[in-house]
Motif scaffolding. Structure first.
Motif, PDB file in Angstrom:
ATOM      1  N   ALA A   1      12.398  19.854   5.144  1.00 47.65           N
ATOM      2  CA  ALA A   1      11.252  20.733   5.389  1.00 47.65           C
ATOM      3  C   ALA A   1      10.936  20.769   6.877  1.00 47.65           C
ATOM      4  CB  ALA A   1      10.024  20.252   4.608  1.00 47.65           C
ATOM      5  N   VAL A   2      10.254  21.840   7.283  1.00 47.39           N
ATOM      6  CA  VAL A   2       9.728  21.959   8.652  1.00 47.39           C
ATOM      7  C   VAL A   2       8.238  22.222   8.549  1.00 47.39           C
ATOM      8  CG1 VAL A   2       9.794  23.243  10.819  1.00 47.39           C
ATOM      9  CG2 VAL A   2      11.923  22.840   9.555  1.00 47.39           C
ATOM     10  N   LEU A   3       7.436  21.369   9.188  1.00 43.62           N
ATOM     11  CA  LEU A   3       5.973  21.504   9.221  1.00 43.62           C
ATOM     12  C   LEU A   3       5.532  21.854  10.637  1.00 43.62           C
ATOM     13  CD1 LEU A   3       6.463  19.967   6.565  1.00 43.62           C
ATOM     14  CD2 LEU A   3       4.614  18.411   7.176  1.00 43.62           C
ATOM     15  N   ALA A   4       4.499  22.686  10.743  1.00 39.08           N
ATOM     16  CA  ALA A   4       3.972  23.024  12.070  1.00 39.08           C
ATOM     17  C   ALA A   4       2.453  23.058  12.004  1.00 39.08           C
ATOM     18  CB  ALA A   4       4.519  24.366  12.544  1.00 39.08           C
ATOM     19  N   ARG A   5       1.835  22.458  13.004  1.00 35.36           N
ATOM     20  CA  ARG A   5       0.374  22.319  13.014  1.00 35.36           C
ATOM     21  C   ARG A   5      -0.287  23.655  13.347  1.00 35.36           C
ATOM     22  NH1 ARG A   5      -3.689  19.412  16.406  1.00 35.36           N
ATOM     23  NH2 ARG A   5      -2.148  19.252  18.053  1.00 35.36           N
ATOM     24  N   GLY A   6      -1.071  24.137  12.401  1.00 34.15           N
ATOM     25  CA  GLY A   6      -1.857  25.347  12.623  1.00 34.15           C
ATOM     26  C   GLY A   6      -1.078  26.645  12.596  1.00 34.15           C
ATOM     27  N   VAL A   7       0.193  26.599  12.183  1.00 30.45           N
ATOM     28  CA  VAL A   7       0.999  27.816  12.162  1.00 30.45           C
ATOM     29  C   VAL A   7       2.077  27.694  11.076  1.00 30.45           C
ATOM     30  CG1 VAL A   7       2.506  26.916  13.970  1.00 30.45           C
ATOM     31  CG2 VAL A   7       2.407  29.378  13.585  1.00 30.45           C
ATOM     32  N   ASP A   8       2.467  28.826  10.530  1.00 24.37           N
ATOM     33  CA  ASP A   8       3.527  28.815   9.523  1.00 24.37           C
ATOM     34  C   ASP A   8       4.889  29.000  10.199  1.00 24.37           C
ATOM     35  OD1 ASP A   8       2.021  28.495   7.149  1.00 24.37           O
ATOM     36  OD2 ASP A   8       1.383  30.583   7.280  1.00 24.37           O
ATOM     37  N   PRO A   9       5.798  28.032  10.053  1.00 26.29           N
ATOM     38  CA  PRO A   9       7.153  28.234  10.561  1.00 26.29           C
ATOM     39  C   PRO A   9       7.776  29.452   9.871  1.00 26.29           C
ATOM     40  CG  PRO A   9       6.819  25.948   9.886  1.00 26.29           C
ATOM     41  CD  PRO A   9       5.636  26.728   9.391  1.00 26.29           C
ATOM     42  N   VAL A  10       8.629  30.149  10.602  1.00 24.37           N
ATOM     43  CA  VAL A  10       9.323  31.303  10.030  1.00 24.37           C
ATOM     44  C   VAL A  10      10.773  30.912   9.772  1.00 24.37           C
ATOM     45  CG1 VAL A  10      10.040  33.691  10.404  1.00 24.37           C
ATOM     46  CG2 VAL A  10       7.811  32.902  11.255  1.00 24.37           C
ATOM     47  N   GLU A  11      11.170  31.013   8.501  1.00 24.47           N
ATOM     48  CA  GLU A  11      12.518  30.575   8.145  1.00 24.47           C
ATOM     49  C   GLU A  11      13.585  31.471   8.767  1.00 24.47           C
ATOM     50  OE1 GLU A  11      13.069  29.748   4.019  1.00 24.47           O
ATOM     51  OE2 GLU A  11      15.213  30.163   4.107  1.00 24.47           O
ATOM     52  N   ARG A  12      14.623  30.832   9.327  1.00 28.43           N
ATOM     53  CA  ARG A  12      15.762  31.564   9.873  1.00 28.43           C
ATOM     54  C   ARG A  12      17.001  31.397   9.000  1.00 28.43           C
ATOM     55  NH1 ARG A  12      18.124  30.921  14.827  1.00 28.43           N
ATOM     56  NH2 ARG A  12      17.458  32.674  16.090  1.00 28.43           N
ATOM     57  N   ARG A  13      17.150  30.214   8.417  1.00 26.57           N
ATOM     58  CA  ARG A  13      18.353  29.943   7.623  1.00 26.57           C
ATOM     59  C   ARG A  13      18.152  28.695   6.781  1.00 26.57           C
ATOM     60  NH1 ARG A  13      23.959  29.512   7.110  1.00 26.57           N
ATOM     61  NH2 ARG A  13      24.371  31.514   8.046  1.00 26.57           N
ATOM     62  N   ARG A  14      18.679  28.702   5.553  1.00 23.05           N
ATOM     63  CA  ARG A  14      18.735  27.459   4.774  1.00 23.05           C
ATOM     64  C   ARG A  14      20.165  27.249   4.321  1.00 23.05           C
ATOM     65  NH1 ARG A  14      14.527  27.289   0.248  1.00 23.05           N
ATOM     66  NH2 ARG A  14      13.237  28.057   1.958  1.00 23.05           N
ATOM     67  N   GLY A  15      20.666  26.040   4.543  1.00 26.51           N
ATOM     68  CA  GLY A  15      22.051  25.727   4.219  1.00 26.51           C
ATOM     69  C   GLY A  15      22.997  26.165   5.327  1.00 26.51           C
ATOM     70  N   LEU A  16      24.186  25.555   5.344  1.00 27.10           N
ATOM     71  CA  LEU A  16      25.202  25.883   6.333  1.00 27.10           C
ATOM     72  C   LEU A  16      26.293  26.732   5.696  1.00 27.10           C
ATOM     73  CD1 LEU A  16      25.649  22.391   8.031  1.00 27.10           C
ATOM     74  CD2 LEU A  16      24.528  24.417   9.027  1.00 27.10           C
ATOM     75  N   ALA A  17      26.911  27.573   6.489  1.00 26.41           N
ATOM     76  CA  ALA A  17      28.032  28.387   6.008  1.00 26.41           C
ATOM     77  C   ALA A  17      29.282  27.521   5.872  1.00 26.41           C
ATOM     78  CB  ALA A  17      28.277  29.533   6.981  1.00 26.41           C
ATOM     79  N   GLY A  18      30.292  28.056   5.213  1.00 24.93           N
ATOM     80  CA  GLY A  18      31.604  27.425   5.248  1.00 24.93           C
ATOM     81  C   GLY A  18      32.021  26.674   4.002  1.00 24.93           C
ATOM     82  N   GLU A  19      31.112  26.533   3.019  1.00 29.72           N
ATOM     83  CA  GLU A  19      31.497  25.831   1.785  1.00 29.72           C
ATOM     84  C   GLU A  19      30.570  26.309   0.675  1.00 29.72           C
ATOM     85  OE1 GLU A  19      32.636  21.773   2.502  1.00 29.72           O
ATOM     86  OE2 GLU A  19      32.205  21.186   0.441  1.00 29.72           O
ATOM     87  N   ASP A  20      30.963  27.369   0.010  1.00 34.93           N
ATOM     88  CA  ASP A  20      30.086  28.039  -0.955  1.00 34.93           C
ATOM     89  C   ASP A  20      29.668  27.130  -2.106  1.00 34.93           C
ATOM     90  OD1 ASP A  20      30.222  30.295   0.560  1.00 34.93           O
ATOM     91  OD2 ASP A  20      31.768  31.275  -0.651  1.00 34.93           O
ATOM     92  N   GLU A  21      30.529  26.180  -2.464  1.00 35.28           N
ATOM     93  CA  GLU A  21      30.232  25.320  -3.611  1.00 35.28           C
ATOM     94  C   GLU A  21      29.281  24.180  -3.254  1.00 35.28           C
ATOM     95  OE1 GLU A  21      34.399  24.302  -2.055  1.00 35.28           O
ATOM     96  OE2 GLU A  21      33.051  26.017  -2.184  1.00 35.28           O
ATOM     97  N   ASP A  22      28.919  24.052  -1.968  1.00 34.80           N
ATOM     98  CA  ASP A  22      27.997  22.998  -1.531  1.00 34.80           C
ATOM     99  C   ASP A  22      26.563  23.450  -1.783  1.00 34.80           C
ATOM    100  OD1 ASP A  22      26.610  20.968  -0.348  1.00 34.80           O
ATOM    101  OD2 ASP A  22      27.165  21.494   1.709  1.00 34.80           O
ATOM    102  N   LEU A  23      25.897  22.819  -2.747  1.00 33.25           N
ATOM    103  CA  LEU A  23      24.534  23.208  -3.113  1.00 33.25           C
ATOM    104  C   LEU A  23      23.487  22.196  -2.641  1.00 33.25           C
ATOM    105  CD1 LEU A  23      25.266  24.475  -6.756  1.00 33.25           C
ATOM    106  CD2 LEU A  23      25.092  25.830  -4.648  1.00 33.25           C
ATOM    107  N   HIS A  24      23.908  21.205  -1.858  1.00 31.10           N
ATOM    108  CA  HIS A  24      22.948  20.210  -1.375  1.00 31.10           C
ATOM    109  C   HIS A  24      21.952  20.842  -0.404  1.00 31.10           C
ATOM    110  CE1 HIS A  24      25.465  16.336  -2.243  1.00 31.10           C
ATOM    111  NE2 HIS A  24      25.460  17.179  -3.254  1.00 31.10           N
ATOM    112  N   SER A  25      20.697  20.453  -0.526  1.00 28.48           N
ATOM    113  CA  SER A  25      19.647  20.947   0.377  1.00 28.48           C
ATOM    114  C   SER A  25      19.548  20.016   1.581  1.00 28.48           C
ATOM    115  CB  SER A  25      18.306  20.999  -0.356  1.00 28.48           C
ATOM    116  OG  SER A  25      18.382  21.894  -1.440  1.00 28.48           O
TER     117      SER A  25
END
Length: 256
Positions: free
Chosen positions: A66-90
DNA sequence: ATGGCTTAGTTCCTAAGA
């Protein structure tokens, strides 16, 4: 501003500790790892009540960042890394916080070694390197903060001998980490404490905390523009000694 | 010594962590 990397080892079990930390230290940005919580059970109301906006990438039972920010909502850019479609780990979550790119990283442990878990770790480092290269090419100020599960140097552990066979300090693990740094990233804590001897993790077992038998595996990597703003880096070690503590301590940088 | 703790889920044991 203070930016923190904190492997909480279960956000439900650690919630009182986390809220206490936010209240006492008032960090501007916090990257969490090992939530061990599904997206649905993330304690959003408690975090928001403490004055923090949050983006999280959960997983039932283990992993989770997770990413927390004081007094502001972080804006998501990406979750997970490319290159291994079967990798479902967070294990990877990248956000924009007021023009600063911040990624929360939970790199695979890799034990036991040799074996598929170690192979997965090495592939994951390579995939992280590819993403990190793209981020440098973007030339946007970036902090890659997380539990890298890599002991970079011999003086980053209480005992080279005790850890010799561990995935955390194999030459391949270190090589992957060094290749990442060689792209142009600054290991903030190493820069400020070049002689080593600074720990971010102490095992629950065998009295490791009482013996100060720890090692350094939580790292904040700074892009060149951010490295120019580095004022100090450290570990909020006292939180490791509190009741119901995580086995990791919050690790931080202060930036101009 | 593959142990020693701690957390979470499939709970009164097992898996995973580092």
């Amino acid at each position: 501003m203070k930016i923190v990397s904190y492997n909480v080892n279960g956000i439900k079990a650690r919630l009182p500790r986390l809220l206490e930390y936010l209240d006492e230290q008032k960090p501007d940005i916090v990257c969490l790892q090992e939530l061990k919580s599904s997206d649905e059970t993330f304690p959003e109301a408690d975090v928001r009540g403490a004055g923090y906006g949050a983006v999280w990438h959960g997983q039932k039972g283990f992993n989770g960042v997770a990413v927390l920010a004081r007094g502001v909502d972080p804006v998501e850019r990406r979750r997970g890394l490319a290159g291994e479609d079967e990798d479902l780990h967070s294990r990877y979550l990248e956000c924009d916080v007021g023009g600063l790119v911040v990624a929360s990283i939970y790199l695979p442990n890799g034990n036991p070694r040799p074996g598929p878990k170690f192979d997965y770790k090495l592939r994951w480092i390579e995939r992280l390197r590819e993403r990190a290269r793209d981020l440098l090419a973007e030339e946007v100020p970036t902090v890659l903060a997380g539990d890298y599960n890599v002991i970079p140097n011999d003086d980053d552990t209480f005992s080279v001998r005790a850890m010799a066979d561990d995935a955390l300090m194999q030459p391949e693990s270190r090589g992957g980490y060094r290749a990442l740094l060689a792209q142009g990233w600054t290991d903030a804590l190493r820069t400020r404490r070049p002689k080593g001897g600074v720990w971010t993790f102490w095992d629950y077992q065998a009295g490791a905390w009482q013996r100060d038998a720890g090692f350094r595996i939580d790292h904040l990597l700074l892009s060149p523009a951010v490295a120019d703003r580095l004022v100090e880096a450290g570990v909020d070690k006292e939180y490791r000694g509190r009741e119901k503590a995580s086995d990791h301590a919050p690790t931080w940088v202060r930036l101009r």
